[in-house]
Design a protein around this motif. Structure first.
Motif, PDB file in Angstrom:
ATOM      1  N   GLY A   1      41.158  43.139  54.687  1.00  0.00           N
ATOM      2  CA  GLY A   1      40.321  43.956  53.539  1.00  0.00           C
ATOM      3  C   GLY A   1      41.578  44.321  52.805  1.00  0.00           C
ATOM      4  N   GLY A   2      41.353  44.909  51.524  1.00  0.00           N
ATOM      5  CA  GLY A   2      42.355  45.788  50.682  1.00  0.00           C
ATOM      6  C   GLY A   2      42.503  44.480  49.365  1.00  0.00           C
ATOM      7  N   GLU A   3      43.215  45.176  48.466  1.00  0.00           N
ATOM      8  CA  GLU A   3      43.609  44.477  47.095  1.00  0.00           C
ATOM      9  C   GLU A   3      44.329  43.282  47.474  1.00  0.00           C
ATOM     10  OE1 GLU A   3      45.940  45.019  42.886  1.00  0.00           O
ATOM     11  OE2 GLU A   3      46.038  46.628  44.486  1.00  0.00           O
ATOM     12  N   ILE A   4      43.959  42.113  46.792  1.00  0.00           N
ATOM     13  CA  ILE A   4      44.785  40.999  47.146  1.00  0.00           C
ATOM     14  C   ILE A   4      45.797  40.825  45.844  1.00  0.00           C
ATOM     15  CG2 ILE A   4      44.548  38.484  47.229  1.00  0.00           C
ATOM     16  CD1 ILE A   4      41.778  38.678  48.309  1.00  0.00           C
ATOM     17  N   VAL A   5      46.988  41.368  46.115  1.00  0.00           N
ATOM     18  CA  VAL A   5      47.773  41.846  44.821  1.00  0.00           C
ATOM     19  C   VAL A   5      48.128  40.468  43.979  1.00  0.00           C
ATOM     20  CG1 VAL A   5      50.229  42.550  44.191  1.00  0.00           C
ATOM     21  CG2 VAL A   5      48.778  43.894  46.017  1.00  0.00           C
ATOM     22  N   ALA A   6      48.435  39.233  44.844  1.00  0.00           N
ATOM     23  CA  ALA A   6      48.578  37.928  44.135  1.00  0.00           C
ATOM     24  C   ALA A   6      47.618  37.676  43.312  1.00  0.00           C
ATOM     25  CB  ALA A   6      48.756  36.833  45.331  1.00  0.00           C
ATOM     26  N   TYR A   7      46.504  37.900  43.460  1.00  0.00           N
ATOM     27  CA  TYR A   7      45.462  37.491  42.549  1.00  0.00           C
ATOM     28  C   TYR A   7      45.342  38.515  41.434  1.00  0.00           C
ATOM     29  CZ  TYR A   7      43.520  33.775  45.495  1.00  0.00           C
ATOM     30  OH  TYR A   7      43.366  32.647  46.253  1.00  0.00           O
ATOM     31  N   THR A   8      45.449  39.545  41.842  1.00  0.00           N
ATOM     32  CA  THR A   8      45.463  40.797  40.653  1.00  0.00           C
ATOM     33  C   THR A   8      46.655  40.427  39.525  1.00  0.00           C
ATOM     34  OG1 THR A   8      44.823  42.485  42.151  1.00  0.00           O
ATOM     35  CG2 THR A   8      45.912  43.137  40.132  1.00  0.00           C
ATOM     36  N   GLU A   9      47.722  39.995  40.396  1.00  0.00           N
ATOM     37  CA  GLU A   9      48.770  39.444  39.362  1.00  0.00           C
ATOM     38  C   GLU A   9      48.632  38.284  38.704  1.00  0.00           C
ATOM     39  OE1 GLU A   9      52.173  39.185  42.147  1.00  0.00           O
ATOM     40  OE2 GLU A   9      52.433  41.530  42.179  1.00  0.00           O
ATOM     41  N   MET A  10      47.983  37.711  39.208  1.00  0.00           N
ATOM     42  CA  MET A  10      47.718  35.899  38.545  1.00  0.00           C
ATOM     43  C   MET A  10      46.845  36.505  37.362  1.00  0.00           C
ATOM     44  SD  MET A  10      45.353  32.681  39.808  1.00  0.00           S
ATOM     45  CE  MET A  10      43.854  33.766  39.873  1.00  0.00           C
ATOM     46  N   LEU A  11      45.773  37.246  37.576  1.00  0.00           N
ATOM     47  CA  LEU A  11      44.803  37.409  36.667  1.00  0.00           C
ATOM     48  C   LEU A  11      45.389  38.505  35.259  1.00  0.00           C
ATOM     49  CD1 LEU A  11      41.558  38.207  38.383  1.00  0.00           C
ATOM     50  CD2 LEU A  11      41.905  36.252  36.888  1.00  0.00           C
ATOM     51  N   ASN A  12      46.321  39.491  35.834  1.00  0.00           N
ATOM     52  CA  ASN A  12      47.224  40.286  34.569  1.00  0.00           C
ATOM     53  C   ASN A  12      47.877  39.126  33.840  1.00  0.00           C
ATOM     54  OD1 ASN A  12      46.101  42.570  35.084  1.00  0.00           O
ATOM     55  ND2 ASN A  12      47.920  43.163  36.698  1.00  0.00           N
ATOM     56  N   GLU A  13      48.433  38.292  34.498  1.00  0.00           N
ATOM     57  CA  GLU A  13      49.430  37.280  33.669  1.00  0.00           C
ATOM     58  C   GLU A  13      48.476  36.318  32.816  1.00  0.00           C
ATOM     59  OE1 GLU A  13      52.330  33.715  34.581  1.00  0.00           O
ATOM     60  OE2 GLU A  13      52.126  34.822  36.176  1.00  0.00           O
ATOM     61  N   ALA A  14      47.355  35.669  33.355  1.00  0.00           N
ATOM     62  CA  ALA A  14      46.569  35.177  32.664  1.00  0.00           C
ATOM     63  C   ALA A  14      45.960  35.754  31.232  1.00  0.00           C
ATOM     64  CB  ALA A  14      45.345  34.566  33.470  1.00  0.00           C
ATOM     65  N   ARG A  15      45.428  36.987  31.628  1.00  0.00           N
ATOM     66  CA  ARG A  15      45.085  38.016  30.198  1.00  0.00           C
ATOM     67  C   ARG A  15      46.164  37.916  29.369  1.00  0.00           C
ATOM     68  NH1 ARG A  15      41.992  40.514  34.215  1.00  0.00           N
ATOM     69  NH2 ARG A  15      43.534  42.018  34.761  1.00  0.00           N
TER      70      ARG A  15
END
Length: 103
Positions: free
Chosen positions: A43-57
């Motif tokens: 559980g918890g935040e999946i930092v790699a995906y958060t970073e991926m979506l921030n970069e994509a935005r």
């Protein structure tokens, strides 16, 4: 260039030039995708995906701004984001709004 999520700029007259958008399909590499899968076990935040979506935005917004600049716009108003999963570990992100020219 002003980027706003509101539809009107108080005290500013403008002409709507048209819709502008920017889109990207982004994915993480296999190693990070595998580690993200392991994170789902605890559980918890999946930092790699958060970073991926921030970069994509960021990429999508830059492409939207580039399109607005081609129209000689001063701002983009009514900005919205959308996203969709394209396949496991890959997401499409789109940014769109209305390009305007100040009077």
């Amino acid at each position: 260039m002003k980027l706003l999520s509101i539809e009107h700029i108080p005290g500013q007259d403008f002409e709507a030039l048209g819709m502008v958008k920017g889109a990207v399909v982004q994915t993480k590499n296999f190693g990070k995708d595998f580690m993200a899968g392991m994170k789902t076990l605890v559980g918890g935040e999946i930092v790699a995906y958060t970073e991926m979506l921030n970069e994509a935005r960021q990429i999508a917004v830059k492409r939207m701004v580039d399109e607005a600049k081609e129209m000689d716009a001063d701002a983009v108003i009514g900005i919205r984001y959308g996203s969709a999963q394209m396949m496991s570990g890959a997401a499409e992100v789109i940014a769109y709004g209305t390009a305007v020219k100040f009077k």
